[in-house]
Design an enzyme around this catalytic site. Structure first.
Site, mmCIF file in Angstrom:
data_model
loop_
_atom_site.group_PDB
_atom_site.id
_atom_site.type_symbol
_atom_site.label_atom_id
_atom_site.label_comp_id
_atom_site.label_asym_id
_atom_site.label_seq_id
_atom_site.Cartn_x
_atom_site.Cartn_y
_atom_site.Cartn_z
ATOM 1 N N ASP A 33 0.895 -1.225 0.049
ATOM 2 C CA ASP A 33 0.159 -0.030 0.065
ATOM 3 C C ASP A 33 0.808 1.318 0.057
ATOM 4 O O ASP A 33 2.117 0.997 0.130
ATOM 5 C CB ASP A 33 -1.114 0.064 1.077
ATOM 6 C CG ASP A 33 -0.408 -0.542 2.244
ATOM 7 O OD1 ASP A 33 0.715 -0.383 2.544
ATOM 8 O OD2 ASP A 33 -1.047 -1.121 3.259
ATOM 9 N N ASN A 85 -7.583 -3.174 14.803
ATOM 10 C CA ASN A 85 -8.889 -3.645 14.103
ATOM 11 C C ASN A 85 -8.916 -4.678 13.322
ATOM 12 O O ASN A 85 -10.073 -5.066 12.763
ATOM 13 C CB ASN A 85 -9.510 -2.164 13.745
ATOM 14 C CG ASN A 85 -8.848 -1.857 12.274
ATOM 15 O OD1 ASN A 85 -7.834 -2.445 11.735
ATOM 16 N ND2 ASN A 85 -9.450 -0.757 11.890
ATOM 17 N N HIS A 135 -7.459 -5.027 10.274
ATOM 18 C CA HIS A 135 -6.902 -4.687 8.815
ATOM 19 C C HIS A 135 -5.761 -5.319 8.608
ATOM 20 O O HIS A 135 -4.760 -5.534 9.186
ATOM 21 C CB HIS A 135 -7.124 -3.303 8.488
ATOM 22 C CG HIS A 135 -5.774 -2.299 9.037
ATOM 23 N ND1 HIS A 135 -5.809 -1.074 9.522
ATOM 24 C CD2 HIS A 135 -4.559 -2.646 8.936
ATOM 25 C CE1 HIS A 135 -4.520 -0.724 10.111
ATOM 26 N NE2 HIS A 135 -3.965 -1.528 9.529
ATOM 27 N N GLU A 166 -9.964 -2.144 5.605
ATOM 28 C CA GLU A 166 -10.162 -2.105 6.818
ATOM 29 C C GLU A 166 -11.472 -2.765 7.150
ATOM 30 O O GLU A 166 -12.442 -2.965 5.932
ATOM 31 C CB GLU A 166 -10.456 -0.586 6.793
ATOM 32 C CG GLU A 166 -9.415 0.536 6.717
ATOM 33 C CD GLU A 166 -8.479 0.576 8.218
ATOM 34 O OE1 GLU A 166 -8.563 -0.097 9.002
ATOM 35 O OE2 GLU A 166 -7.891 1.667 8.135
#
Ligand code: F6R
Length: 244
Positions: free
Chosen positions: A67, A135, A137, A142
């Site tokens: 990314d 979380n 991801h 996400e």
């Protein structure tokens, strides 16, 4: 899924580095899927050490990163291109023209299309390295009601912006949009290594290593669909999750 618990995160990274070394000895032209963030730093330091010691050769390898932040030029010190150059590529004998980090300055759709092409160019990665968000991801996929298969522009959640603010002067400087590899690209790699450290990742890792369910609310759980995943966690995290 193999879960390997080490006393410290540095130990996890040394073991992960051996997997990179073995792959490159077996296949010098290997394609490496790489990640950024705090987690892989000791791994990259170990790969640099191994390379200097002549234990591993990157001269014929290539790489693609998961990314990049939209809006940051490659020269920005928080761009993922800059991160990869300064933390790994400048310290090993890889040909930088054979490394790919998505553009943070092209229009996001165009940068995503380019990344998608690079994921499969010459074949999918032989080994994909992943970190994990608190979380759940992976890359910037996400938690959401639906995930995206292909590389795409992806907004960061507020909690990810909070988590990444530690690298920027102020929270307002954290880009709110990224370009990320999608779930298909990640799952296309022949082998996947997940590195996670510390009890802050407890809930995310619990979802991944405990039970068989898969949920878009914890994107890492999709790794259960892959047949060759090794998860390296340190003892603090293992104790928090209750795995030995
Ligand atoms: C980075 C990436 C992210 C990180 C994750 C964990 O390329 O794709 O998914 O792996 O945000 O970040 P750290 O390692 O800083 O806790």
């Amino acid at each position: 899924m193999k879960i390997i618990v080490s006393q410290t995160h540095e130990d996890s990274c040394k073991k992960a580095a051996v997997m990179f070394r073995e792959l490159l000895r077996e296949k010098p032209t290997a394609k490496l899927g790489l990640a950024t963030g705090g987690t892989p730093l000791p791994l990259y330091a170990e790969l640099a050490r191994m390379n200097k010691a002549g234990e591993v050769d990157f001269s014929r390898a290539c790489s693609v990163n998961l990314d990049e932040y939209c809006g940051l030029a490659p020269t920005h010190d928080q761009s993922y291109r800059y991160f990869m150059d300064t933390n790994l590529f400048n310290h090993i004998n890889i040909d930088k023209s054979h490394t790919f980090v998505a553009s943070g300055t092209k229009p996001p759709e165009e940068a995503a299309a380019e990344l998608e092409e690079k994921v499969y160019e010459g074949g999918a990665p032989d080994l994909q390295l992943l970190g994990i968000g608190a979380n759940g991801h992976i890359a910037f996929n996400e938690p959401a009601t639906a995930l995206v298969a292909e590389s795409h522009p992806a907004p960061l959640t507020e909690s990810t912006i909070d988590a990444n603010a530690r690298f920027f002067a102020t929270r307002a400087d954290v880009p709110s949009l990224s370009v990320t590899m999608g779930m298909k690209g990640i799952l296309s790699a022949a082998k996947i290594i997940m590195l996670a450290e510390g009890k802050g990742k407890k809930e995310a890792i619990e979802g991944l290593v405990k039970g068989g369910s898969i949920t878009t609310q914890n994107p890492s759980t999709f790794l259960k669909l892959h047949r060759d995943v090794t998860v390296f966690i340190d003892k603090e995290l293992a104790d928090a999750v209750g795995v030995k």
